[in-house]
Scaffold this motif. Structure first.
Motif, short mmCIF file in Angstrom:
data_model
loop_
_atom_site.label_atom_id
_atom_site.label_comp_id
_atom_site.label_asym_id
_atom_site.label_seq_id
_atom_site.Cartn_x
_atom_site.Cartn_y
_atom_site.Cartn_z
N MET A 94 38.63 -4.64 -1.30
CA MET A 94 39.98 -5.48 -0.53
C MET A 94 39.64 -5.89 0.78
SD MET A 94 42.14 -5.06 -3.11
CE MET A 94 43.59 -5.68 -2.29
N GLY A 95 38.22 -5.57 1.42
CA GLY A 95 38.25 -5.84 2.66
C GLY A 95 37.87 -7.24 3.06
N ALA A 96 37.72 -7.35 4.42
CA ALA A 96 37.27 -8.92 5.00
C ALA A 96 35.99 -8.88 5.13
CB ALA A 96 38.29 -8.90 6.08
N TYR A 97 35.66 -10.12 5.66
CA TYR A 97 34.36 -10.60 6.19
C TYR A 97 34.40 -10.33 7.65
CZ TYR A 97 33.13 -12.56 1.31
OH TYR A 97 33.04 -12.84 0.20
N VAL A 98 33.07 -9.99 8.17
CA VAL A 98 32.78 -9.82 9.47
C VAL A 98 31.50 -10.37 9.92
CG1 VAL A 98 32.52 -8.22 11.50
CG2 VAL A 98 34.14 -7.65 9.39
N ILE A 99 31.74 -11.30 11.16
CA ILE A 99 30.65 -11.95 11.60
C ILE A 99 30.34 -10.98 13.09
CG2 ILE A 99 29.61 -14.00 12.24
CD1 ILE A 99 31.79 -15.32 10.79
N VAL A 100 29.26 -10.98 13.27
CA VAL A 100 28.53 -10.27 14.45
C VAL A 100 27.62 -11.21 15.05
CG1 VAL A 100 27.53 -8.24 15.72
CG2 VAL A 100 28.68 -8.18 13.55
N ILE A 101 27.90 -11.58 16.29
CA ILE A 101 27.02 -12.43 17.14
C ILE A 101 26.57 -11.70 18.41
CG2 ILE A 101 27.90 -14.49 16.24
CD1 ILE A 101 29.54 -14.76 18.85
N ASN A 102 25.45 -12.18 18.86
CA ASN A 102 24.90 -11.61 19.95
C ASN A 102 24.59 -10.30 19.85
OD1 ASN A 102 25.27 -13.92 21.84
ND2 ASN A 102 27.30 -13.42 22.26
N ALA A 103 23.71 -10.22 18.65
CA ALA A 103 23.45 -8.56 18.17
C ALA A 103 22.25 -8.34 19.05
CB ALA A 103 23.06 -8.87 16.54
N GLU A 104 21.43 -9.02 19.84
CA GLU A 104 20.61 -8.80 20.49
C GLU A 104 21.03 -7.90 21.70
OE1 GLU A 104 21.05 -11.57 19.94
OE2 GLU A 104 21.14 -12.40 22.04
N LYS A 105 22.36 -8.02 22.05
CA LYS A 105 22.81 -7.57 23.32
C LYS A 105 23.58 -6.32 23.11
CE LYS A 105 22.91 -11.94 25.53
NZ LYS A 105 23.59 -13.18 24.83
N VAL A 106 23.44 -5.58 21.93
CA VAL A 106 24.37 -4.50 21.77
C VAL A 106 23.89 -3.42 22.57
CG1 VAL A 106 22.78 -3.57 19.82
CG2 VAL A 106 25.51 -3.32 19.76
N ALA A 107 24.72 -2.58 22.87
CA ALA A 107 24.37 -1.53 23.89
C ALA A 107 24.21 -0.14 23.28
CB ALA A 107 25.38 -1.68 25.20
N VAL A 108 23.68 0.96 24.01
CA VAL A 108 23.88 2.16 23.69
C VAL A 108 23.65 3.02 24.79
CG1 VAL A 108 22.79 2.23 21.55
CG2 VAL A 108 21.06 2.39 23.21
N SER A 109 24.47 4.32 24.97
CA SER A 109 24.42 4.89 26.18
C SER A 109 23.26 6.07 26.17
CB SER A 109 25.75 5.70 26.40
OG SER A 109 25.70 6.59 24.99
N GLY A 110 23.12 6.52 27.57
CA GLY A 110 22.18 7.59 27.57
C GLY A 110 20.75 7.14 27.64
N GLN A 111 19.71 8.07 26.90
CA GLN A 111 18.32 7.66 26.95
C GLN A 111 18.28 6.75 25.42
OE1 GLN A 111 16.45 7.99 29.56
NE2 GLN A 111 18.31 8.95 30.53
N LYS A 112 19.09 6.59 24.64
CA LYS A 112 19.05 6.01 23.29
C LYS A 112 18.22 4.76 23.42
CE LYS A 112 23.56 6.69 21.94
NZ LYS A 112 24.05 8.02 22.20
N ARG A 113 18.16 4.03 24.30
CA ARG A 113 17.51 2.83 24.29
C ARG A 113 15.86 3.25 23.96
NH1 ARG A 113 18.79 -2.49 25.00
NH2 ARG A 113 20.80 -1.99 25.42
N SER A 114 15.35 4.20 24.71
CA SER A 114 13.96 4.43 24.42
C SER A 114 13.95 5.74 23.63
CB SER A 114 13.29 4.71 25.85
OG SER A 114 14.11 5.73 26.30
N GLN A 115 14.66 6.43 23.17
CA GLN A 115 14.36 7.60 22.44
C GLN A 115 15.15 7.51 21.00
OE1 GLN A 115 16.24 10.97 24.43
NE2 GLN A 115 14.65 11.12 26.03
N LYS A 116 16.21 6.78 20.79
CA LYS A 116 16.51 6.69 19.46
C LYS A 116 15.43 6.14 18.59
CE LYS A 116 20.23 4.66 16.61
NZ LYS A 116 20.46 5.86 15.76
N LEU A 117 15.29 6.66 17.34
CA LEU A 117 14.17 6.38 16.57
C LEU A 117 14.73 5.80 15.17
CD1 LEU A 117 12.03 9.32 16.73
CD2 LEU A 117 11.54 7.27 17.84
N TYR A 118 14.06 4.57 14.75
CA TYR A 118 14.35 4.09 13.49
C TYR A 118 13.08 4.24 12.49
CZ TYR A 118 18.45 1.95 15.28
OH TYR A 118 19.65 1.65 15.90
N ARG A 119 13.46 5.01 11.42
CA ARG A 119 12.38 5.52 10.60
C ARG A 119 12.45 4.56 9.20
NH1 ARG A 119 11.39 10.86 12.67
NH2 ARG A 119 13.23 11.20 14.05
N ARG A 120 11.12 4.38 8.62
CA ARG A 120 11.32 3.84 7.38
C ARG A 120 9.99 4.37 6.66
NH1 ARG A 120 9.62 -0.46 10.58
NH2 ARG A 120 7.77 -1.41 9.69
#
Lengths: 241, 127
Positions: A139-165
């Protein structure tokens, strides 16, 4: 409050004529209009001299047909009084979740905290802000996200948050930091965040396709006339210290 | 001894069972041994879920009321709304509340206005 009454909610059942009595008064010739909803049959008229007359039955003020007391036993309760809304919880019909009539929202991700933004987005995609929320139906809606490359994170996550695959083969784990992934494929960061907040399963996967993420401020959905997503989280703006 | 056939007894019993599992997928509605197993499961689940059905629906109503309460912004959440409802000694239950909010755009906000207690914080909201 952006709620709309769903189309299936409590609309009177198609007009039914009671036996003989009332229909004889209204109908001049024994012809039914092609749009009469109580018949499943559409009649094609070849002779041009006949006039189309719609069958109008006696109805009371609520739009329900008048059924005389002697004939009440023939009908079900829902046909006499209309659907029982106090004893049957509303469930959406197909017409209530047509994809083409869903709202489109747009979010600008610049300087927004990733997780808080993803949480509101997931709520709107799932439809949890609506009175008509149903867990088994989209029943939900559609959502568009723009400027995704400018999303922010707090603390040291920018260099410490890991994405694994993992590729599936032994030794096939690939690890990237937030920084590296943002340089490579910035959309994936927002998608990964929102996907983790949507339900996992068949329905969750279709819900995820309602999220459209773009880097940069251009998006191809102008025709859908997206409206800004109402965000009520007060701590969503990233404050540089 | 002469050969004794048992007749239709087994078939009658199995036919009774198979009516309980009509519509199940594949062998579960066709083969007698699996039909046996599936009827046991079906009856067990229906017994158990008659109790669960009540839980599921209450959960659904609460989620729906929560959604609309947060949209209306008169109350911050379902919990505050219900707390105020109880303080005003209203007997409206969640089923009725959720049906009101679906059939009627402003029904729930009207109820909210009636039960909200006027104090400094709420007076700002009511403006």
């Amino acid at each position: 409050m952006a709620t709309t009454i769903p189309t299936s909610a409590f609309i009177a059942t198609p007009l039914r004529c009671s036996t003989g009595r009332s229909s004889a008064i209204w109908v001049q010739k024994a012809q039914f209009s092609a749009s009469s909803s109580s018949l499943g049959v559409s009649l094609s008229l070849k002779r041009p001299s006949l006039r189309l007359v719609s069958v109008r039955c006696e109805t009371n003020g609520a739009g329900m047909p008048v059924i005389p007391a002697e004939e009440r036993w023939m009908y079900e309760e829902s046909e006499i009084n209309g659907p029982d809304i106090w004893n049957k919880t509303w469930y959406p019909k197909a017409a209530d979740h047509v994809n083409t009539e869903k709202t489109w929202y747009i979010v600008d991700a610049s300087d927004k905290i990733l997780g808080r933004m993803a949480s509101t987005i997931a709520n709107y995609i799932r439809g949890k802000n609506l009175a008509t929320y149903t867990p088994s139906v989209d029943m939900g809606a559609y959502v568009i996200v723009i400027n995704a490359e400018k999303v922010a994170v707090s603390g040291q996550k920018r260099s410490q948050k890991l994405y694994r695959r993992h590729s599936g083969r032994p030794g096939g784990m690939k690890i990237e930091t937030f920084d590296q992934l943002q340089k490579r494929i910035p959309e994936r960061i927002v998608e990964h965040a929102v996907r983790g907040m949507l339900p996992k399963g068949r329905l969750g996967r279709t819900l995820f396709t309602h999220l459209k993420v773009y880097k940069g401020s251009e998006h191809p959905h102008q025709a859908q006339k997206p409206i800004p997503l109402p965000i009520r989280d007060k701590r969503i703006q990233f404050v540089k210290k | 001894m002469t050969r004794v056939r048992r007749g239709y007894i087994a078939r009658r019993r199995r036919k009774k069972n198979s009516s309980l599992v009509s519509g199940f997928k594949g062998a579960h509605s066709r083969h007698t041994r699996t039909i046996n197993q599936q009827t046991i499961r079906a009856l067990f689940y229906s017994y158990r879920d008659r109790g669960r059905k009540k839980r599921y629906f209450r959960r659904l109503w609460i989620t729906r009321i929560n959604a609309v309460t947060r949209e209306n912004q008169i109350f911050d959440s379902y919990s505050q709304f219900i707390h105020n409802l109880y303080k005003k000694q209203s007997f409206l239950n969640r089923k009725i509340l959720s049906q009101i909010e679906i059939s009627n755009n402003i029904g729930l906000s009207k109820i909210s206005y009636k039960i909200i207690k006027p104090n400094k914080v709420n007076e700002e909201r009511l403006k």
